[in-house]
Structures are given as structure tokens and as C-alpha cells.
Design a protein around this motif. Sequence first.
Motif, PDB file in Angstrom:
ATOM      1  N   ASP A  87       0.848  -1.348  -0.011  1.00  0.00           N
ATOM      2  CA  ASP A  87      -0.137   0.105  -0.064  1.00  0.00           C
ATOM      3  C   ASP A  87       1.119   1.241  -0.109  1.00  0.00           C
ATOM      4  O   ASP A  87       0.572   2.270  -0.798  1.00  0.00           O
ATOM      5  CB  ASP A  87      -0.967  -0.100   1.224  1.00  0.00           C
ATOM      6  N   GLU A  88       2.046   1.262   0.805  1.00  0.00           N
ATOM      7  CA  GLU A  88       2.909   2.251   0.952  1.00  0.00           C
ATOM      8  C   GLU A  88       3.618   2.761  -0.494  1.00  0.00           C
ATOM      9  O   GLU A  88       3.456   3.574  -1.091  1.00  0.00           O
ATOM     10  CB  GLU A  88       3.997   1.979   1.788  1.00  0.00           C
ATOM     11  N   LEU A  89       3.784   1.503  -1.144  1.00  0.00           N
ATOM     12  CA  LEU A  89       4.644   1.758  -2.536  1.00  0.00           C
ATOM     13  C   LEU A  89       3.568   1.938  -3.499  1.00  0.00           C
ATOM     14  O   LEU A  89       3.994   3.023  -4.352  1.00  0.00           O
ATOM     15  CB  LEU A  89       5.382   0.449  -2.922  1.00  0.00           C
ATOM     16  N   ARG A  90       2.249   1.752  -3.259  1.00  0.00           N
ATOM     17  CA  ARG A  90       1.289   2.268  -4.195  1.00  0.00           C
ATOM     18  C   ARG A  90       0.977   3.636  -4.037  1.00  0.00           C
ATOM     19  O   ARG A  90       0.834   4.364  -5.154  1.00  0.00           O
ATOM     20  CB  ARG A  90       0.106   1.430  -4.196  1.00  0.00           C
ATOM     21  N   ALA A  91       0.855   4.043  -2.894  1.00  0.00           N
ATOM     22  CA  ALA A  91       0.680   5.424  -2.511  1.00  0.00           C
ATOM     23  C   ALA A  91       1.788   6.343  -3.238  1.00  0.00           C
ATOM     24  O   ALA A  91       1.544   7.526  -3.663  1.00  0.00           O
ATOM     25  CB  ALA A  91       0.635   5.764  -1.104  1.00  0.00           C
ATOM     26  N   ARG A  92       3.009   5.922  -2.907  1.00  0.00           N
ATOM     27  CA  ARG A  92       4.375   6.781  -3.427  1.00  0.00           C
ATOM     28  C   ARG A  92       4.069   6.659  -4.932  1.00  0.00           C
ATOM     29  O   ARG A  92       4.448   7.783  -5.604  1.00  0.00           O
ATOM     30  CB  ARG A  92       5.631   5.794  -3.254  1.00  0.00           C
ATOM     31  N   LYS A  93       3.782   5.800  -5.624  1.00  0.00           N
ATOM     32  CA  LYS A  93       3.488   5.781  -7.158  1.00  0.00           C
ATOM     33  C   LYS A  93       2.390   6.685  -7.448  1.00  0.00           C
ATOM     34  O   LYS A  93       2.553   7.618  -8.529  1.00  0.00           O
ATOM     35  CB  LYS A  93       3.235   4.556  -7.754  1.00  0.00           C
ATOM     36  N   VAL A  94       1.318   7.018  -6.739  1.00  0.00           N
ATOM     37  CA  VAL A  94       0.130   7.747  -7.198  1.00  0.00           C
ATOM     38  C   VAL A  94       0.907   9.290  -6.883  1.00  0.00           C
ATOM     39  O   VAL A  94       0.544   9.963  -7.423  1.00  0.00           O
ATOM     40  CB  VAL A  94      -1.058   7.697  -6.155  1.00  0.00           C
ATOM     41  N   ARG A  95       1.566   9.426  -5.735  1.00  0.00           N
ATOM     42  CA  ARG A  95       2.248  10.771  -5.637  1.00  0.00           C
ATOM     43  C   ARG A  95       3.204  11.292  -6.639  1.00  0.00           C
ATOM     44  O   ARG A  95       3.275  12.471  -7.259  1.00  0.00           O
ATOM     45  CB  ARG A  95       2.808  10.903  -4.306  1.00  0.00           C
ATOM     46  N   ALA A  96       4.122  10.162  -7.026  1.00  0.00           N
ATOM     47  CA  ALA A  96       4.865  10.581  -8.112  1.00  0.00           C
ATOM     48  C   ALA A  96       4.361  10.769  -9.392  1.00  0.00           C
ATOM     49  O   ALA A  96       4.916  11.424 -10.310  1.00  0.00           O
ATOM     50  CB  ALA A  96       6.009   9.313  -8.204  1.00  0.00           C
ATOM     51  N   THR A  97       3.332   9.874  -9.640  1.00  0.00           N
ATOM     52  CA  THR A  97       2.540  10.364 -10.919  1.00  0.00           C
ATOM     53  C   THR A  97       2.103  11.571 -10.995  1.00  0.00           C
ATOM     54  O   THR A  97       2.166  12.148 -12.046  1.00  0.00           O
ATOM     55  CB  THR A  97       1.615   9.024 -11.086  1.00  0.00           C
ATOM     56  N   ALA A  98       1.605  12.205  -9.898  1.00  0.00           N
ATOM     57  CA  ALA A  98       0.862  13.417  -9.781  1.00  0.00           C
ATOM     58  C   ALA A  98       1.935  14.428 -10.050  1.00  0.00           C
ATOM     59  O   ALA A  98       1.802  15.384 -10.699  1.00  0.00           O
ATOM     60  CB  ALA A  98       0.063  13.562  -8.651  1.00  0.00           C
ATOM     61  N   ALA A  99       3.134  14.182  -9.278  1.00  0.00           N
ATOM     62  CA  ALA A  99       4.123  15.179  -9.391  1.00  0.00           C
ATOM     63  C   ALA A  99       4.819  15.167 -10.819  1.00  0.00           C
ATOM     64  O   ALA A  99       5.011  16.367 -11.503  1.00  0.00           O
ATOM     65  CB  ALA A  99       5.216  15.069  -8.475  1.00  0.00           C
ATOM     66  N   THR A 100       4.890  14.108 -11.506  1.00  0.00           N
ATOM     67  CA  THR A 100       5.434  13.927 -12.749  1.00  0.00           C
ATOM     68  C   THR A 100       4.576  14.738 -13.821  1.00  0.00           C
ATOM     69  O   THR A 100       4.949  15.232 -14.780  1.00  0.00           O
ATOM     70  CB  THR A 100       5.667  12.399 -13.148  1.00  0.00           C
ATOM     71  N   TYR A 101       3.268  14.463 -13.651  1.00  0.00           N
ATOM     72  CA  TYR A 101       2.435  14.985 -14.332  1.00  0.00           C
ATOM     73  C   TYR A 101       2.572  16.552 -14.736  1.00  0.00           C
ATOM     74  O   TYR A 101       2.487  16.864 -15.642  1.00  0.00           O
ATOM     75  CB  TYR A 101       0.799  14.504 -14.214  1.00  0.00           C
ATOM     76  N   ILE A 102       2.584  17.281 -13.611  1.00  0.00           N
ATOM     77  CA  ILE A 102       2.863  18.741 -13.558  1.00  0.00           C
ATOM     78  C   ILE A 102       4.020  19.164 -14.333  1.00  0.00           C
ATOM     79  O   ILE A 102       4.117  19.944 -15.130  1.00  0.00           O
ATOM     80  CB  ILE A 102       3.199  19.039 -12.225  1.00  0.00           C
ATOM     81  N   TYR A 103       5.420  18.451 -14.255  1.00  0.00           N
ATOM     82  CA  TYR A 103       6.287  18.506 -14.880  1.00  0.00           C
ATOM     83  C   TYR A 103       6.307  18.352 -16.377  1.00  0.00           C
ATOM     84  O   TYR A 103       7.035  18.729 -17.150  1.00  0.00           O
ATOM     85  CB  TYR A 103       7.700  17.888 -14.161  1.00  0.00           C
TER      86      TYR A 103
END
Length: 187
Positions: A87-103
Amino acid sequence: MNATYPTEELLVCALQNHRSADFSLLYDSYSPALYGVLLRLVKDPDRAEDLLQDAFIKIWSNSQNYNPKQGRLFTWLLTITRNLAMDELRARKVRATAATYIYAHEVDSTSPRFAEGMLHQSLLSQLAPKYQTVVELMYYRDYTSQEAADILKLPLGTVKTRMRAALQQLKQFFDQDIQHYHAQYGA
């Protein structure tokens, strides 16, 4: 048998007694192995320690669900611990995806719109309240999917579905904002 190495039968009794002194025995016996698994998965000693504590809270809360006839105690403990790490790793992936999308959209970092932050409350306020709550817990408060499900008293699948739907809606909002930015600033 040496008193420093309790038998599995004794540890099962410790789990089922649900007394803090007995639970300490269980923690002392299994925490090093479970911490090692968490560390290998999340690769962050501090986060692994936090997850270990979360795992033992969940173990303590769900001790009545363990059935020795269905498998070994360590396997049950390991499954709970591993699920928290995933669950932690999936949550990290969601946060990384959102941040990557912005850039990924090459927004000028000196623009007023970027300075406000692309993932701003005004965007979140456009989401349905059930989605806002999930994003708030998982993105801003750094809860795992399982923790959010526990807090909201919802099935884990429902929380994950809501997070996915929220991210899809936010993506649409981002696209609209980027189009508006390009139209306004001529970029």
C-alpha cells in the motif's frame, strides 16, 4: 527449549490472550524479521520502522482473525506486514505520478499559475466530496490506501477506485488549466 526462543504455540497464545505483556513477546520475537522485509520493500529505514509499528497495530487489532489451522503465525504476520508495504509503495507511485504530470507539461516555473501550485485547493474543490476526502488523506496526509479505508470505514477497493477516479478528474482539470495558461500567456 531455550527460554529466549518461545515456541510458536506460546506465541499464538500471546496473540490470542490480547494482553500487552504477551504482545511484547510476540513483538520481540517477530519484529526483526518483519522489519527486514519492510526495509527491503520500501528502502527507507524510517518509513520501515513506521510501517512496522502500523503492522503491529493492525496485528493487535485483528488478532481474533488469526486461525492456527489455516497457517503458521509468521505467515499471517508477514502477509499483514507485506500488504502495508505494498500500500505504501502504491501510494508513493500515485504521488510520483501526480508530481510527474505537472512537470511533463513544461509549465514555466516562473509563471504566476505555477507558483500557486498546480495541485491547489481550487482544483480539489471541484472534486466531489467523497474524492476530496480520499485525496486529502492519501496525498496531503500521506496515508496508505489501507489506512484511508480504515479511517473512512470503507472497503479498500472503494478507496482505490475513488483515488483513481479523483486522479482522472484532476488530470482533466490540469489539462484545462494548461490550455488556459497557454491561451492567456501565449506559451
